[in-house]
Design a protein around this motif. Structure first.
Motif, mmCIF file in Angstrom:
data_model
loop_
_atom_site.group_PDB
_atom_site.id
_atom_site.type_symbol
_atom_site.label_atom_id
_atom_site.label_comp_id
_atom_site.label_asym_id
_atom_site.label_seq_id
_atom_site.Cartn_x
_atom_site.Cartn_y
_atom_site.Cartn_z
ATOM 1 N N GLU B 16 -46.031 29.376 -74.121
ATOM 2 C CA GLU B 16 -44.898 28.743 -74.472
ATOM 3 C C GLU B 16 -43.646 29.673 -74.979
ATOM 4 O OE1 GLU B 16 -45.649 25.399 -76.859
ATOM 5 O OE2 GLU B 16 -43.603 24.626 -76.776
ATOM 6 N N LYS B 17 -43.997 30.524 -75.558
ATOM 7 C CA LYS B 17 -43.097 31.648 -75.913
ATOM 8 C C LYS B 17 -42.590 32.362 -74.733
ATOM 9 C CE LYS B 17 -45.009 32.639 -80.419
ATOM 10 N NZ LYS B 17 -46.045 33.313 -81.177
ATOM 11 N N VAL B 18 -43.417 32.750 -73.836
ATOM 12 C CA VAL B 18 -42.804 33.367 -72.699
ATOM 13 C C VAL B 18 -41.967 32.648 -71.808
ATOM 14 C CG1 VAL B 18 -43.691 34.176 -70.336
ATOM 15 C CG2 VAL B 18 -44.968 34.865 -72.213
ATOM 16 N N ILE B 19 -42.292 31.276 -71.684
ATOM 17 C CA ILE B 19 -41.384 30.241 -70.916
ATOM 18 C C ILE B 19 -39.852 30.360 -71.805
ATOM 19 C CG2 ILE B 19 -40.911 28.095 -70.440
ATOM 20 C CD1 ILE B 19 -43.821 27.821 -69.857
ATOM 21 N N LYS B 24 -34.225 32.081 -72.079
ATOM 22 C CA LYS B 24 -33.320 32.483 -72.810
ATOM 23 C C LYS B 24 -32.490 33.906 -71.993
ATOM 24 C CE LYS B 24 -34.207 32.797 -77.601
ATOM 25 N NZ LYS B 24 -34.561 33.139 -78.670
ATOM 26 N N VAL B 25 -33.363 34.592 -71.331
ATOM 27 C CA VAL B 25 -32.735 35.851 -70.758
ATOM 28 C C VAL B 25 -32.068 35.296 -69.363
ATOM 29 C CG1 VAL B 25 -34.181 37.598 -71.882
ATOM 30 C CG2 VAL B 25 -35.068 36.419 -69.768
ATOM 31 N N GLY B 26 -31.970 34.165 -68.943
ATOM 32 C CA GLY B 26 -31.455 33.812 -67.865
ATOM 33 C C GLY B 26 -32.007 33.103 -66.765
ATOM 34 N N TYR B 27 -33.091 33.153 -66.673
ATOM 35 C CA TYR B 27 -34.151 32.581 -65.554
ATOM 36 C C TYR B 27 -33.843 31.096 -65.584
ATOM 37 C CZ TYR B 27 -36.143 37.076 -64.792
ATOM 38 O OH TYR B 27 -36.375 38.417 -64.515
ATOM 39 N N ALA B 156 -42.552 42.958 -69.521
ATOM 40 C CA ALA B 156 -42.365 43.163 -70.966
ATOM 41 C C ALA B 156 -42.448 42.219 -71.861
ATOM 42 C CB ALA B 156 -41.186 44.023 -71.095
ATOM 43 N N ILE B 157 -42.038 41.114 -71.035
ATOM 44 C CA ILE B 157 -42.271 39.623 -71.923
ATOM 45 C C ILE B 157 -43.523 39.263 -71.895
ATOM 46 C CG2 ILE B 157 -41.293 37.329 -71.726
ATOM 47 C CD1 ILE B 157 -38.667 38.215 -70.616
#
Lengths: 463, 170
Positions: B16-19, B24-27, B156-157
């Protein structure tokens, strides 16, 4: 043994295990996939013995139908006034059996019932196979099976069209719809589990599961459409539970025979269908959980709920019997009155009282929580209910036909060997499909059981 | 050239954190796919809502079933007049059964067809093993696939949030 039983015991009110865990909490994800796959993959010698007996009986039944085609339906006991004989008794019985599958899978799904998850796949399979069994009997009964297509409405050279005002056509449409919808519902529910099997299987089995699972991956997009689609299936199937057996009951209620023409028939038949269907689930799932070592997944908690449904529907059925008698006594219709007195005291009184014992007395034992949670006792009681419900249809059909308006036309009836053999072959046909299903498909929903397991969270540091 | 990265996770909160980070980074939600062995409602909601166009296909099927039932009973009654049981030639009450059953039948068939179409099944490419997928994702793991041209950033994420395995597909 006792310790093992305690281990799988789940509190019957809340679905809580003795360790204080909810049903589902005692599993891990891979344990669920592994154990359900293992249950399907390695049958015992008893499985093959059972399958062999079923196949042999089915072949005997096919041979008997061929014999009837050659010599005529008279050999099956087609004698006036009882032309419907066992075949229509069997048809109504098996359509009834089909009912609780949809009840468990659709109605209880809409109510978000947790306990359905351990048993709904078995119940859905039972529905599909029971309708397949029921559908055989009108076919066999018409005698000239090659004219069955006359029921299908299509433009033809004879310039004839079917009569949609006839109860026979309602039956045809209703049973066909029920079978198609149940089959689709059953299949759609299995797609994610077939994908799990696909990843575990090897060789030809893997190829078959790959095709059947349609390349399901379990992405969020797939689940989104799947959940919505499954809900629509449940919403469509729920009125079908009520409609199909109501329509079957109209075969009788729209006739004029004493004992048939009654407005109570649709609700009475629907309650009876759920009653017998739920009993059949118990009859099937008890040996299955033992043979396939599924005690963890189907616990006394499930039996308790199934027992409650059998008890309630049994009481409705008992009430319906009483109302039937009350209507006969107080309606002032002497033919109706005579018919019901004949049922209780005439040539077939033994069948009537057997029905009363099995359907009205036996379910009362299930008032006790101890009885409902005693797996093998429930199994025995469910067999009594099945017998009782078969005899209910016997009483409605055979006794009413044997004793209608004119004493001149009265007659008694004894089944002949082709009829009995085909009746037993039908049971074998049903169980044969069931055994094949249990060998190759997930008998318990893997995905839905996993939903009950607490989600693995790093913050909680557990899985 | 865009690539697809697949990350495998044991813990749901990691996934969930990855999503969240990817969003947040724009995907966009379209670039991200979450794979799980059972439906995880809140993530499905996060990546596109729980609504599905399957409902339109069900509605179409239901209307078609109802209309075809009316046509069927009318045409058959009028083409072959069969007065029985004192009922009128076109007897609507008995026809209600046929209308109901065909509405349910076609609604259900269109439901299945809609499901297959919107899920883009059958996925024949998966059979040959070209799709980003791992067997354990139908068992006890969670997967996230991202279509990206910033491979290092996504990797990295994934790594920062406890991915057990990362695969790259072109």
């Amino acid at each position: 043994m006792h310790a093992e039983r305690e281990k799988i015991r789940v509190n019957i009110h809340e679905g809580i295990t003795p360790e204080g865990k909810e049903y589902g909490e005692q599993f891990t994800y891979s344990e669920i996939s592994e154990e359900i796959y293992r249950a399907s993959a390695k049958p015992s010698i008893w499985y093959f013995l059972g399958l062999g007996i079923c196949v042999a009986l089915v072949l005997a039944g096919v041979g008997t139908v061929a014999y009837l085609v050659m010599v005529g339906m008279g050999a099956a006991g087609f004698t006036p006034p009882i032309f419907w004989i066992h075949f229509i008794v069997n048809f109504v019985f098996w359509v009834g059996i089909a009912h609780s599958g949809t009840l468990i899978s659709a109605v209880l799904h809409l109510f978000r019932s947790k306990w359905r998850r351990g048993i709904f796949r078995v119940a859905e399979a039972m529905t599909v196979f029971a309708v397949m069994t029921a559908g055989l009997f009108p076919l066999i009964h018409i005698g000239r099976q090659w004219y069955f297509y006359f029921l299908v409405p299509y433009p033809n050279q004879r310039e004839l069209w079917v009569n949609f005002k006839s109860a026979l056509m309602w039956d045809f449409v209703a049973v066909l719809t029920y079978f198609t919808v149940s089959l689709m519902f059953f299949y759609v529910g299995m797609i994610p589990d077939l994908a799990t099997f696909r990843e575990k299987a090897k060789g030809i089995r893997r190829t078959i599961y790959s095709i059947l699972s349609l390349g399901w991956k379990g992405t969020d997009k797939e689940w989104r459409h799947y959940n919505r689609s499954y809900m629509f299936f449940a919403a469509f199937a729920t009125p079908l539970v009520v409609s199909v057996h109501s329509v079957v009951s109209l075969d009788f209620a729209s006739g004029v025979i004493p004992g048939w023409q009654s407005t109570i028939f649709p609700p009475y038949f629907v309650a009876g269908a759920i009653f017998s269907g739920m009993a059949m689930v118990v009859t099937i799932i008890t040996p299955l959980r033992k043979l396939m070592k599924l005690e963890k997944f189907v616990t006394d908690w499930h039996y308790d709920h199934m027992g409650k449904i059998i008890l309630v529907t049994g009481l409705i059925v008992t009430y319906s019997y009483a109302v039937e008698f009350a209507l006969a006594i107080f309606s002032g219709n002497k033919y109706e009155y005579d018919q019901f007195i004949y049922r209780a005291t005439g040539d077939y009184a033994w069948a009537f009282w057997l029905m009363v014992f099995c359907n009205c007395v036996v379910p009362l034992f299930m008032i006790s929580k101890k009885v409902r949670t005693n797996v093998w006792l429930m199994f025995v009681l469910s067999i009594f209910v099945n017998i009782g419900m078969w005899f209910e249809r016997f009483n409605i059909i055979i006794i009413s036909l044997s004793h209608d308006f004119l004493p001149y036309a009265f007659g008694t009836y004894l089944p002949r060997w082709p009829e009995l053999l085909i009746t037993f072959a039908a049971f074998a046909w049903f169980f044969m499909w069931f055994l094949l299903f249990a060998k190759f498909f997930p008998v318990i929903s893997i995905a839905e059981t996993k939903e009950l397991v607490p989600k693995p969270l790093r913050e909680r540091g557990e899985h | 050239m865009k690539k697809v990265l697949l990350g495998k996770f044991t813990y749901l909160d990691d996934a969930e954190k990855v999503i969240d980070e990817l969003l947040k980074v724009g995907y966009s939600k379209k670039d991200i796919s979450f794979i799980s062995p059972f439906p995880v409602e809140h993530i499905i909601e996060k990546l596109g809502g729980s609504d599905s166009p399957v409902k339109y296909s069900v509605f179409t099927g239901g209307v078609l079933g109802f209309a075809s039932a009316i046509a069927l009973v009318l045409i058959t009654s009028l083409a072959y007049i069969l007065p029985v049981g004192g009922k009128p030639v076109v007897a609507w009450i008995p026809y209600v059964i046929v209308m109901f059953e065909l509405t349910v039948l076609l609604g259900s068939i269109f439901n299945l067809l809609g499901l297959i179409a919107f899920c883009r099944l059958p996925d024949i490419v998966l059979f040959i093993g070209w799709r980003p997928f791992l067997p354990s994702l139908t068992d006890d793991k969670f997967g996230i696939t991202v279509s990206t041209d910033r491979v290092d950033e996504v990797k990295a994420i994934f790594e920062r949030n406890g991915a057990e395995e990362i695969r790259e597909y072109s």
